[in-house]
Design a protein around this motif. Sequence first.
Motif, PDB file in Angstrom:
ATOM      1  N   SER A   1      -6.526   0.410   7.430  1.00 16.57           N
ATOM      2  CA  SER A   1      -5.555   1.479   7.151  1.00 16.57           C
ATOM      3  C   SER A   1      -6.164   2.578   6.296  1.00 16.57           C
ATOM      4  O   SER A   1      -5.679   3.716   6.306  1.00 16.57           O
ATOM      5  N   GLY A   2      -7.204   2.260   5.532  1.00 17.74           N
ATOM      6  CA  GLY A   2      -7.890   3.282   4.749  1.00 17.74           C
ATOM      7  C   GLY A   2      -7.085   3.813   3.586  1.00 17.74           C
ATOM      8  O   GLY A   2      -7.130   5.007   3.282  1.00 17.74           O
ATOM      9  N   ILE A   3      -6.338   2.933   2.902  1.00 18.80           N
ATOM     10  CA  ILE A   3      -5.520   3.343   1.761  1.00 18.80           C
ATOM     11  C   ILE A   3      -6.310   3.118   0.475  1.00 18.80           C
ATOM     12  O   ILE A   3      -6.744   1.987   0.208  1.00 18.80           O
ATOM     13  N   PRO A   4      -6.513   4.140  -0.341  1.00 21.64           N
ATOM     14  CA  PRO A   4      -7.160   3.919  -1.630  1.00 21.64           C
ATOM     15  C   PRO A   4      -6.370   2.907  -2.459  1.00 21.64           C
ATOM     16  O   PRO A   4      -5.126   2.916  -2.458  1.00 21.64           O
ATOM     17  N   ALA A   5      -7.074   2.052  -3.168  1.00 21.20           N
ATOM     18  CA  ALA A   5      -6.404   1.019  -3.957  1.00 21.20           C
ATOM     19  C   ALA A   5      -5.464   1.621  -4.990  1.00 21.20           C
ATOM     20  O   ALA A   5      -4.399   1.066  -5.280  1.00 21.20           O
ATOM     21  N   VAL A   6      -5.818   2.769  -5.550  1.00 19.99           N
ATOM     22  CA  VAL A   6      -4.953   3.384  -6.560  1.00 19.99           C
ATOM     23  C   VAL A   6      -3.649   3.877  -5.937  1.00 19.99           C
ATOM     24  O   VAL A   6      -2.604   3.893  -6.601  1.00 19.99           O
TER      25      VAL A   6
ATOM     26  N   PHE B   1      -2.218   2.282  -3.360  1.00 22.97           N
ATOM     27  CA  PHE B   1      -1.473   1.035  -3.192  1.00 22.97           C
ATOM     28  C   PHE B   1      -0.838   0.616  -4.514  1.00 22.97           C
ATOM     29  O   PHE B   1       0.304   0.141  -4.548  1.00 22.97           O
ATOM     30  N   LEU B   2      -1.556   0.800  -5.615  1.00 24.08           N
ATOM     31  CA  LEU B   2      -0.983   0.532  -6.935  1.00 24.08           C
ATOM     32  C   LEU B   2       0.266   1.374  -7.156  1.00 24.08           C
ATOM     33  O   LEU B   2       1.306   0.865  -7.608  1.00 24.08           O
ATOM     34  N   ALA B   3       0.181   2.658  -6.858  1.00 25.19           N
ATOM     35  CA  ALA B   3       1.329   3.549  -7.050  1.00 25.19           C
ATOM     36  C   ALA B   3       2.539   3.064  -6.255  1.00 25.19           C
ATOM     37  O   ALA B   3       3.678   3.064  -6.746  1.00 25.19           O
TER      38      ALA B   3
ATOM     39  N   GLU C   1       4.245  -0.691   5.861  1.00 27.13           N
ATOM     40  CA  GLU C   1       3.284  -0.776   6.951  1.00 27.13           C
ATOM     41  C   GLU C   1       1.933  -0.200   6.528  1.00 27.13           C
ATOM     42  O   GLU C   1       0.899  -0.498   7.138  1.00 27.13           O
ATOM     43  N   LEU C   2       1.934   0.631   5.473  1.00 27.44           N
ATOM     44  CA  LEU C   2       0.719   1.276   4.952  1.00 27.44           C
ATOM     45  C   LEU C   2       0.032   2.135   5.998  1.00 27.44           C
ATOM     46  O   LEU C   2      -1.179   2.335   5.964  1.00 27.44           O
ATOM     47  N   GLY C   3       0.798   2.665   6.916  1.00 31.07           N
ATOM     48  CA  GLY C   3       0.220   3.529   7.939  1.00 31.07           C
ATOM     49  C   GLY C   3       1.295   4.213   8.744  1.00 31.07           C
ATOM     50  O   GLY C   3       2.436   3.741   8.825  1.00 31.07           O
ATOM     51  N   ALA C   4       0.940   5.340   9.351  1.00 30.89           N
ATOM     52  CA  ALA C   4       1.852   6.087  10.211  1.00 30.89           C
ATOM     53  C   ALA C   4       1.554   5.704  11.651  1.00 30.89           C
ATOM     54  O   ALA C   4       0.714   6.318  12.314  1.00 30.89           O
TER      55      ALA C   4
END
Length: 442
Positions: free
Chosen positions: A117-122, A124-126, A262-265
């Motif tokens: 998904s390529g989500i920065p960990a920070v 995901f924290l938010a 889902e952490l993605g579009a």
Amino acid sequence: MTTALPESVFGTFDTGNTAWVLISAALVLMMTPALAFFYGGLTGKKSVLNMMMMSFGSMATVAVVYVLWGFSMSFGNSLTGDDDILGLFSNPFSLFGSDQLMATDGDKVVLWGDDGSGIPAVVFLAFQLTFAIITVALISGAVAERVKFGTWLAFTVLFVTVIYFPLAHMVWGGGLLGGGERSFAAWIFGSEDGEAKVAPVDFAGGTVVHINAGIAALVLAILVGKRAGFGKTAHRPHNIPFVMLGAALLWIGWFGFNVGSELGADATAGLVWVNTTVATAAAIIGWLAVEWIRDGKPTSVGAASGIVAGLVAITPACAALTPVGSIILGAVAGVLAALAIGLKYKFGFDDSLDVVGVHLVAGLWGTVGIGLLSKDAGLFYGNNLKLLVIQIVIAAIALAFTAVLTAVLYYVLKPLGWRIDAEDEARGIDSAEHAETAYDLV
């Protein structure tokens, strides 16, 4: 002491998915002020400010604590590669302060997960920070109009540390209530290639948020005790438009809650959006049907409460059901929650704003209902009982875990005093705790 992050967690982030999760985080953050309107409208006019302040206070304390040690306790081992502590939580000090999430390796950043998904960990924290906030705020409705504000703030810090962060880790961070090879699910039906053969489903927080908050609310309502006049004096909502406004904003914010998970579009996000919408709509119908048949009149508060019941129920199930299955789940949730809110009078506990009837009951139904209505593994689709068994076991363990520890926290904080004075309760908690009134001209 912090832990160095392995090279495997660095990568290139996806701008589209990252943007969507940031928007989702903002939507979920809005849910707590929305809850303040919803709960505030349901209380009396001498209690509305305190009720709203309990939500805003949760935003203040939990946000700070989450950045300091909450993310580390919930998800730290997923990034550091270290073992967690007995499957219950990660080392709270490994990512203490969360600054390590901003480390870089050339033009690469710290990413969350390995799903592409390529989500920065920070980011995901938010997103996860907002879940912790709303969970604690939900509990406040069960002890409305009678709890000292200072004790409540202390409870918010202890609750997330002792209960929420471990439960989030157990369900979503690879712990005992997840789908790993050291989980309860793996112990029951075995594991294969490091994963449980039958993994529990909690897409966006049926156990972590709603069962958790609901059972904590029940325990506190019993231990703190009833409001003066409970069962004898009518405690009516003072501002139903506030209730409707809060419900509307909760519904909008919930798209961040569910779809953002889902952490993605993508297409799954679209399905989650549709399922969230139709389940909620069906729950309104279910709740109003109960009122119509039982009382002869459908109410505005009933419609608003039906919205919340449907949203709660679909939260864990929103990616596992078809739209038709979601309609069934939502309609049943509306009926069950509408019937359940009367239990407080039958059993004599003062759940002031029906947190137990809505969040605990609908949360349990949504979690267990997956075992019946899941398109891929549900009993109603011709599958076996295994997923249903797992969902029941996970819900039961979460109930017991939170109930016992909430009782412990109640007694730990008892020296601070939980209840305001009887005279202050009669005068109004807004004036007693905050030296303010909401309606000076009334």
